[in-house]
Motif scaffolding. Structure first.
Motif, PDB file in Angstrom:
ATOM      1  N   VAL A 180      -0.693 -10.450   9.017  1.00  0.00           N
ATOM      2  CA  VAL A 180      -1.430  -9.695   8.785  1.00  0.00           C
ATOM      3  C   VAL A 180      -1.725  -8.288   9.233  1.00  0.00           C
ATOM      4  O   VAL A 180      -1.593  -7.236   8.631  1.00  0.00           O
ATOM      5  CB  VAL A 180      -3.001  -9.947   8.258  1.00  0.00           C
ATOM      6  CG1 VAL A 180      -3.061  -8.806   7.328  1.00  0.00           C
ATOM      7  CG2 VAL A 180      -2.399 -11.689   7.581  1.00  0.00           C
ATOM      8  N   ASP A 181      -2.095  -7.964  10.248  1.00  0.00           N
ATOM      9  CA  ASP A 181      -2.165  -7.454  11.453  1.00  0.00           C
ATOM     10  C   ASP A 181      -1.291  -6.188  11.103  1.00  0.00           C
ATOM     11  O   ASP A 181      -1.018  -4.771  11.071  1.00  0.00           O
ATOM     12  CB  ASP A 181      -3.013  -7.027  12.305  1.00  0.00           C
ATOM     13  CG  ASP A 181      -4.780  -7.459  11.881  1.00  0.00           C
ATOM     14  OD1 ASP A 181      -5.022  -7.253  11.327  1.00  0.00           O
ATOM     15  OD2 ASP A 181      -5.290  -7.794  12.885  1.00  0.00           O
ATOM     16  N   CYS A 191       0.493  -4.738   7.564  1.00  0.00           N
ATOM     17  CA  CYS A 191      -0.581  -3.647   7.149  1.00  0.00           C
ATOM     18  C   CYS A 191       0.004  -2.468   8.184  1.00  0.00           C
ATOM     19  O   CYS A 191       0.340  -1.341   7.431  1.00  0.00           O
ATOM     20  CB  CYS A 191      -2.078  -4.172   7.796  1.00  0.00           C
ATOM     21  SG  CYS A 191      -2.099  -5.552   6.483  1.00  0.00           S
ATOM     22  N   LEU A 240      -0.673  -1.811   2.191  1.00  0.00           N
ATOM     23  CA  LEU A 240      -2.098  -1.710   2.037  1.00  0.00           C
ATOM     24  C   LEU A 240      -2.758  -1.027   1.034  1.00  0.00           C
ATOM     25  O   LEU A 240      -3.984  -1.326   0.161  1.00  0.00           O
ATOM     26  CB  LEU A 240      -2.976  -1.987   3.693  1.00  0.00           C
ATOM     27  CG  LEU A 240      -4.559  -2.000   3.186  1.00  0.00           C
ATOM     28  CD1 LEU A 240      -4.801  -3.771   2.980  1.00  0.00           C
ATOM     29  CD2 LEU A 240      -4.747  -1.444   4.842  1.00  0.00           C
ATOM     30  N   ARG A 280      -3.161  -1.864  -2.407  1.00  0.00           N
ATOM     31  CA  ARG A 280      -4.092  -3.686  -2.395  1.00  0.00           C
ATOM     32  C   ARG A 280      -5.420  -3.160  -2.629  1.00  0.00           C
ATOM     33  O   ARG A 280      -6.237  -3.444  -3.434  1.00  0.00           O
ATOM     34  CB  ARG A 280      -3.524  -4.723  -1.207  1.00  0.00           C
ATOM     35  CG  ARG A 280      -2.460  -5.421  -1.842  1.00  0.00           C
ATOM     36  CD  ARG A 280      -2.956  -6.422  -2.073  1.00  0.00           C
ATOM     37  NE  ARG A 280      -2.126  -7.944  -1.482  1.00  0.00           N
ATOM     38  CZ  ARG A 280      -1.528  -8.291  -1.591  1.00  0.00           C
ATOM     39  NH1 ARG A 280      -3.295  -8.887  -2.153  1.00  0.00           N
ATOM     40  NH2 ARG A 280      -0.754  -9.648  -1.700  1.00  0.00           N
ATOM     41  N   HIS A 281      -5.617  -2.041  -1.818  1.00  0.00           N
ATOM     42  CA  HIS A 281      -7.495  -1.529  -1.759  1.00  0.00           C
ATOM     43  C   HIS A 281      -7.535  -0.870  -3.194  1.00  0.00           C
ATOM     44  O   HIS A 281      -9.032  -1.004  -4.310  1.00  0.00           O
ATOM     45  CB  HIS A 281      -7.280  -0.259  -0.785  1.00  0.00           C
ATOM     46  CG  HIS A 281      -7.313  -0.838   0.542  1.00  0.00           C
ATOM     47  ND1 HIS A 281      -7.586   0.091   1.953  1.00  0.00           N
ATOM     48  CD2 HIS A 281      -7.724  -2.678   0.823  1.00  0.00           C
ATOM     49  CE1 HIS A 281      -7.807  -1.178   2.703  1.00  0.00           C
ATOM     50  NE2 HIS A 281      -7.314  -2.042   2.913  1.00  0.00           N
ATOM     51  N   SER A 313      -8.507  -6.545  -0.633  1.00  0.00           N
ATOM     52  CA  SER A 313      -8.657  -6.751   1.025  1.00  0.00           C
ATOM     53  C   SER A 313      -7.439  -6.617   1.162  1.00  0.00           C
ATOM     54  O   SER A 313      -6.462  -7.483   1.449  1.00  0.00           O
ATOM     55  CB  SER A 313      -9.525  -7.027   1.794  1.00  0.00           C
ATOM     56  OG  SER A 313      -9.728  -8.869   1.841  1.00  0.00           O
ATOM     57  N   LYS A 314      -7.709  -6.350   3.139  1.00  0.00           N
ATOM     58  CA  LYS A 314      -6.709  -6.843   4.252  1.00  0.00           C
ATOM     59  C   LYS A 314      -6.418  -8.384   4.187  1.00  0.00           C
ATOM     60  O   LYS A 314      -4.942  -8.582   4.513  1.00  0.00           O
ATOM     61  CB  LYS A 314      -6.926  -6.100   5.328  1.00  0.00           C
ATOM     62  CG  LYS A 314      -5.788  -5.801   6.175  1.00  0.00           C
ATOM     63  CD  LYS A 314      -6.870  -5.460   7.888  1.00  0.00           C
ATOM     64  CE  LYS A 314      -5.262  -5.690   8.630  1.00  0.00           C
ATOM     65  NZ  LYS A 314      -5.834  -4.696  10.283  1.00  0.00           N
ATOM     66  N   ARG A 315      -7.019  -9.168   4.168  1.00  0.00           N
ATOM     67  CA  ARG A 315      -7.147 -10.736   4.339  1.00  0.00           C
ATOM     68  C   ARG A 315      -6.133 -11.108   2.972  1.00  0.00           C
ATOM     69  O   ARG A 315      -5.917 -12.009   3.199  1.00  0.00           O
ATOM     70  CB  ARG A 315      -8.436 -11.197   4.584  1.00  0.00           C
ATOM     71  CG  ARG A 315      -9.267 -10.677   3.339  1.00  0.00           C
ATOM     72  CD  ARG A 315     -10.438 -11.564   3.662  1.00  0.00           C
ATOM     73  NE  ARG A 315     -11.329 -11.571   1.873  1.00  0.00           N
ATOM     74  CZ  ARG A 315     -12.667 -11.762   2.195  1.00  0.00           C
ATOM     75  NH1 ARG A 315     -13.159 -12.183   3.387  1.00  0.00           N
ATOM     76  NH2 ARG A 315     -12.710 -11.772   0.722  1.00  0.00           N
TER      77      ARG A 315
END
Length: 128
Positions: free
Chosen positions: A80-81, A84, A91, A94-95, A100-102
């Protein structure tokens, strides 16, 4: 350390050299300065560039992104990191949707198991 368009084009298969653009060179030069990638990124990019000839639908930006993702994963970054960092625009989208990132775990997992990332993985690790 920075690289020029002519030098980078001269390092890859002549039939593929036209796929490397000034934008690609500019991106690689930024990555070389980024401590998450470093000068080794340029070496890896050139060394494994020929895998792009194995798949007709791969292009230079796709290969560049896959290589960035792979390098980050090799540094023990989570999928994921790494995803992103390689795709910050996704990302941000998504925000904007209140996520969220997860929530990007599925996308990151699919990308990690994509054919282009797996081809890079096989080449780097010497797996056939």
């Amino acid at each position: 350390m920075s690289v020029t368009l002519e030098v980078l084009q001269g390092q890859v298969n002549k039939k593929k050299s036209h796929l490397i653009t000034q934008d690609t060179v500019d991106e690689i030069n930024k990555l070389v300065e980024d401590p998450d990638y470093g000068e080794e990124f340029l070496d890896a990019y050139v060394q494994y560039f020929d895998i792009t000839s194995q798949m007709g639908n791969w292009n230079t930006p796709k290969y560049l992104n896959a290589m960035k993702f792979f390098i980050l994963m090799e540094q023990n970054m989570t999928a994921v990191d790494a995803y992103c960092k390689v795709f910050p625009d996704r990302l941000e989208a998504r925000h904007e949707r209140g996520e969220s990132k997860r929530d990007m775990g599925g996308e990151a997992s699919r990308y990690n198991s994509s054919q282009i990332v797996n081809e890079i993985r096989k080449c780097v690790r010497g797996v056939s």
